[in-house]
Design an enzyme around this catalytic site. Structure first.
Site, short mmCIF file in Angstrom:
data_model
loop_
_atom_site.label_atom_id
_atom_site.label_comp_id
_atom_site.label_asym_id
_atom_site.label_seq_id
_atom_site.Cartn_x
_atom_site.Cartn_y
_atom_site.Cartn_z
CB VAL A 19 -0.96 0.00 1.22
CG1 VAL A 19 -1.71 1.32 1.30
CG2 VAL A 19 -1.94 -1.16 1.11
CD GLU A 167 -4.89 3.55 -1.50
OE1 GLU A 167 -4.18 4.49 -1.15
OE2 GLU A 167 -5.71 3.64 -2.43
CG PHE A 168 -11.28 2.50 -1.42
CD1 PHE A 168 -12.00 1.57 -0.67
CD2 PHE A 168 -11.37 3.83 -1.08
CE1 PHE A 168 -12.81 1.99 0.39
CE2 PHE A 168 -12.17 4.26 -0.03
CZ PHE A 168 -12.89 3.33 0.71
CE LYS A 222 -9.50 -1.13 2.66
NZ LYS A 222 -8.34 -0.88 1.93
CB CYS A 278 -7.88 -6.51 1.92
SG CYS A 278 -6.68 -5.20 2.09
NE ARG A 348 0.25 -9.37 1.72
CZ ARG A 348 0.24 -8.06 1.99
NH1 ARG A 348 0.32 -7.64 3.23
NH2 ARG A 348 0.15 -7.19 1.00
C1 UDX Z 1 -9.13 -5.63 -2.47
C2 UDX Z 1 -10.10 -4.49 -2.83
O1 UDX Z 1 -10.58 -4.70 -4.17
C3 UDX Z 1 -9.41 -3.14 -2.70
O2 UDX Z 1 -10.34 -2.09 -2.95
C4 UDX Z 1 -8.86 -3.01 -1.29
O3 UDX Z 1 -8.16 -1.79 -1.15
C5 UDX Z 1 -7.94 -4.18 -0.97
O4 UDX Z 1 -8.61 -5.42 -1.16
P1 UDX Z 1 -7.13 -6.86 -3.71
O5 UDX Z 1 -7.15 -7.81 -2.56
O6 UDX Z 1 -5.83 -6.29 -4.15
O7 UDX Z 1 -8.08 -5.61 -3.42
O8 UDX Z 1 -7.71 -7.61 -5.00
P2 UDX Z 1 -9.18 -7.86 -5.60
O9 UDX Z 1 -9.13 -7.54 -7.05
O10 UDX Z 1 -10.24 -7.22 -4.82
O11 UDX Z 1 -9.31 -9.45 -5.51
C6 UDX Z 1 -9.41 -10.13 -4.27
C7 UDX Z 1 -9.59 -11.61 -4.51
O12 UDX Z 1 -10.88 -11.89 -5.04
C8 UDX Z 1 -8.58 -12.22 -5.48
O13 UDX Z 1 -8.15 -13.47 -5.02
C9 UDX Z 1 -9.39 -12.37 -6.76
O14 UDX Z 1 -8.90 -13.39 -7.60
C10 UDX Z 1 -10.75 -12.70 -6.20
N1 UDX Z 1 -11.86 -12.38 -7.12
C11 UDX Z 1 -12.10 -11.08 -7.46
C12 UDX Z 1 -12.64 -13.40 -7.62
O15 UDX Z 1 -12.42 -14.57 -7.33
N2 UDX Z 1 -13.67 -13.08 -8.48
C13 UDX Z 1 -13.94 -11.79 -8.83
O16 UDX Z 1 -14.90 -11.59 -9.60
C14 UDX Z 1 -13.13 -10.76 -8.31
P1 ADP Z 2 0.43 -3.56 3.22
O1 ADP Z 2 -0.11 -4.55 2.24
O2 ADP Z 2 -0.60 -3.07 4.20
O3 ADP Z 2 1.18 -2.43 2.59
P2 ADP Z 2 2.97 -4.81 3.95
O4 ADP Z 2 3.21 -5.93 4.91
O5 ADP Z 2 3.24 -5.02 2.50
O6 ADP Z 2 1.46 -4.36 4.18
O7 ADP Z 2 3.82 -3.53 4.41
C1 ADP Z 2 3.86 -3.01 5.69
C2 ADP Z 2 5.28 -2.50 5.95
O8 ADP Z 2 5.27 -1.77 7.19
C3 ADP Z 2 6.37 -3.58 6.10
O9 ADP Z 2 7.39 -3.36 5.14
C4 ADP Z 2 6.89 -3.40 7.55
O10 ADP Z 2 8.29 -3.61 7.66
C5 ADP Z 2 6.54 -1.95 7.83
N1 ADP Z 2 6.42 -1.64 9.27
C6 ADP Z 2 5.64 -2.26 10.18
N2 ADP Z 2 5.76 -1.67 11.39
C7 ADP Z 2 6.64 -0.64 11.26
C8 ADP Z 2 7.18 0.35 12.14
N3 ADP Z 2 6.80 0.41 13.43
N4 ADP Z 2 8.08 1.23 11.65
C9 ADP Z 2 8.45 1.18 10.34
N5 ADP Z 2 7.97 0.29 9.45
C10 ADP Z 2 7.07 -0.62 9.89
#
Ligand code: UDX
Ligand code: ADP
Length: 469
Positions: A19, A167-168, A222, A278, A348
């Site tokens: 993000v 964040e969306f 969210k 998420c 993830r």
């Molecule tokens: C989601 C939300 O869309 C986003 O707005 C939020 O900020 C974070 O979570 P993301 O997890 O990156 O985003 O991907 P997304 O495109 O939403 O897909 C999530 C999961 O659902 C994936 O595994 C995808 O393959 C699955 N999916 C999605 C389906 O199986 N069918 C669909 O029609 C859409």
């Molecule tokens: P997201 O998908 O929400 O962005 P990530 O796990 O990809 O989550 O990223 C979160 C980041 O935040 C990691 O790189 C982690 O090292 C960092 N982080 C977590 N706690 C702290 C902290 N207290 N200070 C600085 N960085 C941090």
């Protein structure tokens, strides 16, 4: 009330993940007059963001490397100096991970806020000027209250104002989502502080798409957005199982219902189950919050979305075993795709992990190919489940860089991610080198099943009647 309308010249973002990284890169790109510094305590991650070779950025997103290349070293910086980043900035985004708790009260349900709390304590410790703090990570409703309490009790006379700016963006389309968002949501109590953030987005987002609400509505929106999206996937997945029994085709059903403008066509693609960092986490969080307020029916309603998703992953794995004559012991199964969706290297909660785990319990041998996921990641995902010894995972699972090698002499192929390149493969060649009968289990209905059948495959495609298999 203090005047928080300050001119923002320096932004700091704590957390250089999926993000924080793309979001800040886009803000820097769209606001050349603002210096954006992303800090993270993970040295390897920051080094990767600073790598000369843009192929080594820690996050893969179409269009991201070009944006980073354009701004890095000019007004976009990646650093491990968290204190300096905090001190220099007028506005601090918190974008750290908030995983589901794995211990104590709320284990397996509530969001673990320890990383958020550590950030707040750090800010309280080092800040020596007024700050606007922006929650970017997905958080349970009313987290801002806890943040405020930690910050305001630091005793160093620094004034804070907290905003929620969820964040969306979706992975795989993050840059496009950030550049052209459906909406930007900003929740806050102080109009001046809210306006400071509105001003930043106004550099590229039109004013009618910037929505301001109170803090709690923003935080809850969210969770609600993700819950609704996940619910659509579970709803169509529930129908996919019914389609398989009734000779209906889920893709036809999706199209038919999606043309109703009240329903709309998006997020109706049946799959082996949703993944990502998420959906599951946010719904569990929602369920936990509802329960903590005694709202049992609300909690049970949303929990069903997760139950359906777990069922979908399990029934896909069961179907593979059942079709391969009720045993996969010692049989080679090729996994095409490991990421939770196409165009990302993020794994993830990917359905692939759980399907693999099920098949490994049945003593299958897996060969995995994913265009963007590393072998270390695949093993880390399996080891994390702690189902079996790590050495056994390495013995039973092989990761290769070539899809043809993955499928060579396989008893079956499972499609776990809908990567576009799968459609361009020479399926006749793949078929020739497989054990007979050559089975394909398409968990994404990504491939053309009629063509594959003509090539000689036995095809199971999620949500189709799958006559003959
Ligand atoms: C989601 C939300 O869309 C986003 O707005 C939020 O900020 C974070 O979570 P993301 O997890 O990156 O985003 O991907 P997304 O495109 O939403 O897909 C999530 C999961 O659902 C994936 O595994 C995808 O393959 C699955 N999916 C999605 C389906 O199986 N069918 C669909 O029609 C859409
Ligand atoms: P997201 O998908 O929400 O962005 P990530 O796990 O990809 O989550 O990223 C979160 C980041 O935040 C990691 O790189 C982690 O090292 C960092 N982080 C977590 N706690 C702290 C902290 N207290 N200070 C600085 N960085 C941090």
């Amino acid at each position: 009330m203090a005047d928080y309308k300050m001119e923002i010249k320096n932004i700091c973002c704590i957390g250089a993940g999926y993000v924080g990284g793309p979001t800040m890169a886009v803000i820097a790109h769209q606001c050349p007059h603002i210096k954006v510094t992303i800090v993270d305590m993970n040295v390897a991650r920051i080094n990767a963001w600073n790598d000369e070779n843009l192929d080594n950025l820690p996050v893969y997103e179409p269009g991201l490397s070009e944006i980073v290349a354009g701004s890095r070293g000019k007004n976009l910086f990646f650093s491990t100096d968290v204190d300096k980043g905090i001190r220099e900035a007028e506005m601090i985004f918190i974008s750290v991970n908030t995983p589901t708790k794995t211990y104590g009260k709320g284990k397996g349900m509530a969001a673990d806020l320890k990383f958020i709390e550590l950030c707040a304590r750090k800010i309280a410790e080092v800040a020596n000027s007024d700050k606007i703090i922006v929650e970017k990570s997905t958080l349970p409703v009313r987290t801002a209250e806890a943040l405020k309490s930690i910050l305001e009790n630091s005793g160093n006379n620094v004034r804070y104002h907290i905003l929620s700016n969820p964040e969306f963006l979706a992975e795989g389309t993050a840059i496009e989502d950030l550049l052209n968002p459906d909406r930007v949501l900003i929740g806050g109590e102080d109009k001046d502080a809210v306006d400071s953030l509105v001003e930043i987005y106004s550099n590229w987002v039109s004013s009618e798409k910037i929505l301001t609400t109170n803090l709690w509505s923003s935080e809850l929106s969210k969770l609600t957005a993700n819950a609704f999206l996940a619910q659509r996937v579970s709803s169509i997945n529930a129908i996919s199982e019914l389609c398989e029994k009734t000779e209906a085709d889920v893709n036809e059903v999706s199209k038919a219902i999606g043309m109703d403008s009240r329903i709309g066509p998006k997020f109706l693609k049946a799959s082996v189950g949703f993944g990502g960092s998420c959906f599951q986490k946010d719904i569990l969080n929602l369920v936990y919050i509802a329960r903590s307020y005694g709202l049992q029916e609300v909690a049970a309603y949303w929990e069903q979305v997760i139950i359906m998703n777990d069922h979908q992953k399990r029934r896909f794995a069961e179907r593979i075993v059942q079709t391969l004559f009720n045993t996969v012991s010692g049989k080679k199964i090729a996994f095409l795709g490991w990421a939770f969706k196409k165009d990302t290297n993020d794994t993830r909660e990917s359905a692939a992990i759980y399907v693999a785990d099920y098949l490994l319990n049945e003593e299958a041998e897996l060969v995995v190919y994913d265009p963007k996921v590393t072998a270390e990641q695949v093993y880390a995902d399996l080891d994390y489940l702690n189902t079996r010894d790590a050495s056994l995972n390495r013995k039973l699972v092989r990761i290769v860089n070539d899809p043809y090698e993955a499928c060579n002499q396989a008893h079956g192929i499972a499609i776990l991610t809908e990567w576009d390149e799968f459609n361009a493969y020479d399926w006749e060649k793949i078929n020739k080198n497989m054990k007979r009968p050559a089975f394909i289990f398409d968990g994404r209905s990504a491939l053309n099943k009629e063509e594959l059948r003509q090539t000689g495959f036995e095809v199971y495609s999620i949500g189709s009647s799958n006559v003959g298999i």
